[in-house]
Scaffold this active site. Sequence first.
Site, PDB file in Angstrom:
ATOM      1  N   SER A  40       0.864  -1.186   0.000  1.00  0.00           N
ATOM      2  CA  SER A  40       0.000   0.000   0.000  1.00  0.00           C
ATOM      3  C   SER A  40       0.892   1.225   0.000  1.00  0.00           C
ATOM      4  CB  SER A  40      -0.903   0.014   1.233  1.00  0.00           C
ATOM      5  OG  SER A  40      -1.484   1.292   1.408  1.00  0.00           O
ATOM      6  N   GLY A  41       0.690   2.107  -0.969  1.00  0.00           N
ATOM      7  CA  GLY A  41       1.516   3.300  -1.062  1.00  0.00           C
ATOM      8  C   GLY A  41       1.311   4.255   0.091  1.00  0.00           C
ATOM      9  N   SER A  42       0.041   4.556   0.415  1.00  0.00           N
ATOM     10  CA  SER A  42      -0.228   5.507   1.488  1.00  0.00           C
ATOM     11  C   SER A  42       0.248   4.962   2.830  1.00  0.00           C
ATOM     12  CB  SER A  42      -1.718   5.851   1.542  1.00  0.00           C
ATOM     13  OG  SER A  42      -2.502   4.706   1.823  1.00  0.00           O
ATOM     14  N   ASP A  69     -11.123   5.558  -0.926  1.00  0.00           N
ATOM     15  CA  ASP A  69      -9.749   5.853  -0.518  1.00  0.00           C
ATOM     16  C   ASP A  69      -9.596   7.364  -0.504  1.00  0.00           C
ATOM     17  OD1 ASP A  69      -6.923   6.275  -0.405  1.00  0.00           O
ATOM     18  OD2 ASP A  69      -6.583   4.296  -1.267  1.00  0.00           O
ATOM     19  N   GLY A 108      -1.981   4.753  -3.746  1.00  0.00           N
ATOM     20  CA  GLY A 108      -0.655   4.461  -4.284  1.00  0.00           C
ATOM     21  C   GLY A 108      -0.623   3.270  -5.208  1.00  0.00           C
ATOM     22  N   THR A 109      -1.292   2.167  -4.832  1.00  0.00           N
ATOM     23  CA  THR A 109      -1.285   1.002  -5.710  1.00  0.00           C
ATOM     24  C   THR A 109      -2.161   1.236  -6.942  1.00  0.00           C
ATOM     25  OG1 THR A 109      -3.008   0.016  -4.337  1.00  0.00           O
ATOM     26  CG2 THR A 109      -0.746  -0.640  -3.885  1.00  0.00           C
TER      27      THR A 109
END
Length: 352
Positions: A86-88, A253, A258-259
Amino acid sequence: MLNVVDAHAEGESGKVVVGGVGPVPGQTMFDKMLHFSEHLDHLRKLLLCEPRGAVWHNANVVLPSNNPEADFGYIILESTEYPAMSGSNTMCVATVFLETGMLPMTEPVTRLVLESPAGLIRIEAACANGKVERVKLVNQPAFVYHQDAKIDVPGLGKVAVDVAYGGMTFAFVDAGSLGISLDVSQEAVLYDLGQRIKKAAAEQLGVSHPADPRIPGITNTSFTGPLMREEGPDGEEIVRSRNAVIVSPGRLDRSPCGTGTSARLALLHARGELVPGQLFRHESLIGSQFDARIENTTAVGPYSAVVPSISGRAWITSFNQLVLDPSDPFQEGFVVGKPWEPEGSRHRVSAS
């Protein structure tokens, strides 16, 4: 007692559990994630269910890594699943590591390597005056499964979707083609349609990750806005777009995702709309932004792929010690209402 540092990345919650969990067996973070999901899922519920959490909360458990390249590892916990990336959440974890002193900060740039369940994530954190000002991460490769695939969606009929993987697998649909405006006032409509589209796509389109079949198929819907091109202050062309990602079990979200941004980079590259090195600025419905670029091209099994980088900002919001009283009747928390309704299994192990 769990020691938790609360944070958010461009609006998306990311609790970071820095103590209290104890050892989690497994050679890799993917192994540890599987063990946690099977044997420690009560901790995910304690953190994310009411009364301590909410459907839009996420959590990360910091763990030692066995990989000699990694400074630390972490596993990611979400409302209904265990994402492998997960990017965040990664931005939150990196910010907490550096701003709390768990890892040393070097100004103006601190370089870290963290092991996520998806693999090693290389990070450059821009730092000044003891503060992490921006986190750039290089994600694992992203690629496209399907372009312009037609699916039957109940109540909508035929809908054209693209399916791409960027850590989780997304069904992309052009919001304008459905007559939807990408605005927070459309939140309820986006939730409803996002869940219906995701379910239909998962049932009708074959998806199997070539590197690890345990990574599930389509679990999110991304409603995309049109591409806009503008010149930046230094003369660089910037490609911009807004998007709304509907995450299981049917919520928005808050960040640009991010993904989802990684998957969209792969899709834009496959269409010839973005070249390596070009700046892509992705915006959420609350106006927060991620800057992204294609760092390189590669392949994942039979699929052409891109290596994405994503950058954004994260902030610490609180320090907490969560406790569980033995007399509390809700030992694993509780859930109320439709947003928490399970989809299939009790929870999913996935890659986000």
